[in-house]
Design a protein around this motif. Sequence first.
Motif, PDB file in Angstrom:
ATOM      1  N   PRO A  56      12.512   2.097   5.566  1.00 54.77           N
ATOM      2  CA  PRO A  56      12.186   1.986   4.142  1.00 54.77           C
ATOM      3  C   PRO A  56      11.733   0.581   3.747  1.00 54.77           C
ATOM      4  O   PRO A  56      12.247  -0.014   2.799  1.00 54.77           O
ATOM      5  CB  PRO A  56      13.521   2.344   3.472  1.00 54.77           C
ATOM      6  CG  PRO A  56      14.551   1.820   4.428  1.00 54.77           C
ATOM      7  CD  PRO A  56      13.966   2.058   5.793  1.00 54.77           C
ATOM      8  N   GLY A  57      10.768   0.062   4.454  1.00 51.78           N
ATOM      9  CA  GLY A  57      10.278  -1.277   4.166  1.00 51.78           C
ATOM     10  C   GLY A  57       9.221  -1.679   5.169  1.00 51.78           C
ATOM     11  O   GLY A  57       8.807  -0.889   6.027  1.00 51.78           O
ATOM     12  N   SER A  58       8.802  -2.912   5.100  1.00 53.18           N
ATOM     13  CA  SER A  58       7.764  -3.423   5.996  1.00 53.18           C
ATOM     14  C   SER A  58       8.347  -3.764   7.361  1.00 53.18           C
ATOM     15  O   SER A  58       9.572  -3.815   7.554  1.00 53.18           O
ATOM     16  CB  SER A  58       7.134  -4.679   5.382  1.00 53.18           C
ATOM     17  OG  SER A  58       8.082  -5.738   5.362  1.00 53.18           O
ATOM     18  N   LEU A  60       0.830  -1.205   0.000  1.00 51.01           N
ATOM     19  CA  LEU A  60       0.000   0.000   0.000  1.00 51.01           C
ATOM     20  C   LEU A  60       0.867   1.259   0.000  1.00 51.01           C
ATOM     21  O   LEU A  60       0.497   2.291  -0.578  1.00 51.01           O
ATOM     22  CB  LEU A  60      -0.897  -0.007   1.248  1.00 51.01           C
ATOM     23  CG  LEU A  60      -1.573   1.295   1.665  1.00 51.01           C
ATOM     24  CD1 LEU A  60      -2.641   1.670   0.654  1.00 51.01           C
ATOM     25  CD2 LEU A  60      -2.192   1.154   3.064  1.00 51.01           C
ATOM     26  N   TYR A  61       2.046   1.185   0.650  1.00 52.81           N
ATOM     27  CA  TYR A  61       2.912   2.360   0.796  1.00 52.81           C
ATOM     28  C   TYR A  61       3.838   2.572  -0.403  1.00 52.81           C
ATOM     29  O   TYR A  61       4.655   3.486  -0.385  1.00 52.81           O
ATOM     30  CB  TYR A  61       3.744   2.229   2.078  1.00 52.81           C
ATOM     31  CG  TYR A  61       2.890   2.136   3.321  1.00 52.81           C
ATOM     32  CD1 TYR A  61       2.297   3.270   3.859  1.00 52.81           C
ATOM     33  CD2 TYR A  61       2.653   0.910   3.944  1.00 52.81           C
ATOM     34  CE1 TYR A  61       1.505   3.196   4.984  1.00 52.81           C
ATOM     35  CE2 TYR A  61       1.858   0.816   5.074  1.00 52.81           C
ATOM     36  CZ  TYR A  61       1.280   1.968   5.592  1.00 52.81           C
ATOM     37  OH  TYR A  61       0.488   1.884   6.704  1.00 52.81           O
ATOM     38  N   LYS A 114      10.323   5.777  -4.062  1.00 52.67           N
ATOM     39  CA  LYS A 114       9.290   4.882  -4.591  1.00 52.67           C
ATOM     40  C   LYS A 114       8.087   4.770  -3.647  1.00 52.67           C
ATOM     41  O   LYS A 114       7.111   4.095  -3.973  1.00 52.67           O
ATOM     42  CB  LYS A 114       9.881   3.488  -4.827  1.00 52.67           C
ATOM     43  CG  LYS A 114      11.080   3.486  -5.742  1.00 52.67           C
ATOM     44  CD  LYS A 114      11.761   2.117  -5.766  1.00 52.67           C
ATOM     45  CE  LYS A 114      13.054   2.159  -6.561  1.00 52.67           C
ATOM     46  NZ  LYS A 114      13.785   0.863  -6.506  1.00 52.67           N
ATOM     47  N   THR A 115       8.159   5.408  -2.483  1.00 46.96           N
ATOM     48  CA  THR A 115       7.102   5.254  -1.485  1.00 46.96           C
ATOM     49  C   THR A 115       6.238   6.496  -1.370  1.00 46.96           C
ATOM     50  O   THR A 115       6.618   7.587  -1.816  1.00 46.96           O
ATOM     51  CB  THR A 115       7.704   4.949  -0.094  1.00 46.96           C
ATOM     52  OG1 THR A 115       8.340   6.136   0.414  1.00 46.96           O
ATOM     53  CG2 THR A 115       8.704   3.808  -0.156  1.00 46.96           C
ATOM     54  N   VAL A 116       5.092   6.330  -0.740  1.00 41.48           N
ATOM     55  CA  VAL A 116       4.144   7.441  -0.577  1.00 41.48           C
ATOM     56  C   VAL A 116       4.639   8.480   0.426  1.00 41.48           C
ATOM     57  O   VAL A 116       4.125   9.599   0.453  1.00 41.48           O
ATOM     58  CB  VAL A 116       2.759   6.913  -0.131  1.00 41.48           C
ATOM     59  CG1 VAL A 116       2.186   5.969  -1.170  1.00 41.48           C
ATOM     60  CG2 VAL A 116       2.827   6.227   1.238  1.00 41.48           C
ATOM     61  N   VAL A 145      -2.797   7.485  -0.101  1.00 39.08           N
ATOM     62  CA  VAL A 145      -3.149   6.882   1.184  1.00 39.08           C
ATOM     63  C   VAL A 145      -1.858   6.406   1.859  1.00 39.08           C
ATOM     64  O   VAL A 145      -1.043   5.715   1.244  1.00 39.08           O
ATOM     65  CB  VAL A 145      -4.099   5.679   0.987  1.00 39.08           C
ATOM     66  CG1 VAL A 145      -4.417   5.031   2.332  1.00 39.08           C
ATOM     67  CG2 VAL A 145      -5.369   6.116   0.286  1.00 39.08           C
ATOM     68  N   GLY A 146      -1.669   6.818   3.116  1.00 40.23           N
ATOM     69  CA  GLY A 146      -0.473   6.415   3.849  1.00 40.23           C
ATOM     70  C   GLY A 146       0.641   7.436   3.818  1.00 40.23           C
ATOM     71  O   GLY A 146       1.632   7.281   4.530  1.00 40.23           O
TER      72      GLY A 146
END
Length: 572
Positions: free
Chosen positions: A485-487, A265-266, A460-462, A303-304
């Motif tokens: 920078p990750g889950s 999602l992010y 690359k992220t929101v 979103v996020g």
Amino acid sequence: MDPVREEAIYHARHVKIICVGAGASGLCLAYKLKRSFRSYALTIYDKNPSVGGTWYENRYPGCACDVPSHNYVYSFEPKADFTSVYAGSTEIQEYFQGFVRKYELEQHLKLSHAVEGATWNEEKGIWEVGIKSLTTGKIVEDWCHILIHACGYLNKPAWPKVSGLDEYGGIKVHSADYDTSINLSDRNVVIVGAGSSAVQILPAIQPIVKSVTIFIRSPSWVLPDISTEAGQISTKQMEEFIREPEVLLRLRQENERTMNSIFSLYIKDSKLQQQCRALLESEMGKIINSQELEEKLIPKFDVGCKRVIPSGFKFLRTLKENNVKAVYSAVKSFTPSGVLSEDGNEYAADVIICATGFDTSYIPRYPILKPKGRNLQTEWVESITGYMGVGVSEFPNTFTLLGPYTPVSNGPTLIAIEAQVDYICAFIDRFQTEPSIHSIEPKKDACDDFKAYVETVMDKTVWTGDCRNSHNNHKIRGRVPTTWPGSTLHYLEAMREPRWDDWEFKYTGNRFSWMGNGISQTEWDPTADLAYYIRQNDSGPWDSRWKRTMELNKSGSMPPRQLHRQAKLAVE
């Protein structure tokens, strides 16, 4: 002559540790040290008169956690008697107070003591720490081999940066330091801010105030409410959780699997991002039911980009109440009787609640000094040089918990705390059992490379989108976002084994002196099996990271799932 035990391999020297902060991080450290270590002294200093950190300080109306209650716990310490799906701050603080009692951690606590500063003594290889007793005013001097900053990132209230703040003559309070004695009944109230705290405050106070004006500078993505019935945990459910811990365990695991399934999602333009945005735009639009207000209340950013707020539909509905007025701008200034909006209109108030979040710059409250005039406070103004949430570039024998680049927005925070404590304990263990180590610090080039990697991934992220979020200290861009920078699962794997080559070790004497006099620790244990390595089959640890990971994540134990999708986020 018989050998001397103190000269055995890996003999543990006594190590003195100071931790700043008695919130979730500091208490986890105390527990882990007690569970696994001996020959150590730990003192935890905290400015508050009670443990809990954020959950002691945040007590505003409606204050609650935005993670399901049964998952806002340490992984090994469930709580069966939460009363609601999203527990209130008082209930969460009680969890941490109970944790202290259960594991008898009181002996390590020095409450109502504020750290004033820390100075590294290179010759002695220790930190010299000054502490002020907030009850007596006395300055206390202490020292340690290892200094750990467990202050968190939600501990410095950020007041609005506008003129006239001190001119206002009514009651003024910040949501992060709320005075529960304030009577709001039949009062005219102004709320400055519309983030996570304000979304909880507005519905809580609307029924009792005369009027409330809320300033909404920018919108937030909000999730549907849990109904009142579903939001409360019944006595029957609670009794089942107490009677059958496996039922509660399954609930916690399922919640965690859901949270850990949605990281993509992010990522900008991912399928989950598209699905979630379409779902929330549709559902929020149904509540708002006005094209004009949709333009003001439904974000344009991903979103996020800033934290998504659960149970936010009640907030949207409350905006429609007769005694509520929304002003879609920032506050321009304070006046003796209220506030001015950007268009010059004045709004009078008996009480102003500043729900304006926290200073998330990570700049320490107190000076952290190193020889040659180096102060971490000034260095982090220029650039955050944290290492993976736990290290501080070129500052020896000091660590952070919930420091820069911790996954605080994209997963269960307490799980990340546990990983960080385990990681730091690995360094404490090595420091303790290799007595020739003088100091340990992250290498500058490792920290520089890490930050460069973070910057590349963040594009690359929101979180690098056009929104004000805590990872940018509430600015639109301006610095590399300081979340991980990750889950969360990505973080757990990254933190499982220290990369020793990223760290500088300084020794006094021979670095191999830890090998001692040739006698093992096993030979000094009269109850140990001197043939422990003889066995019927190979039950030893796996030699590859791949096999170790498969064992830890129980690969093959679950039915196959569709990767990077979550059915709950699809528009019906």
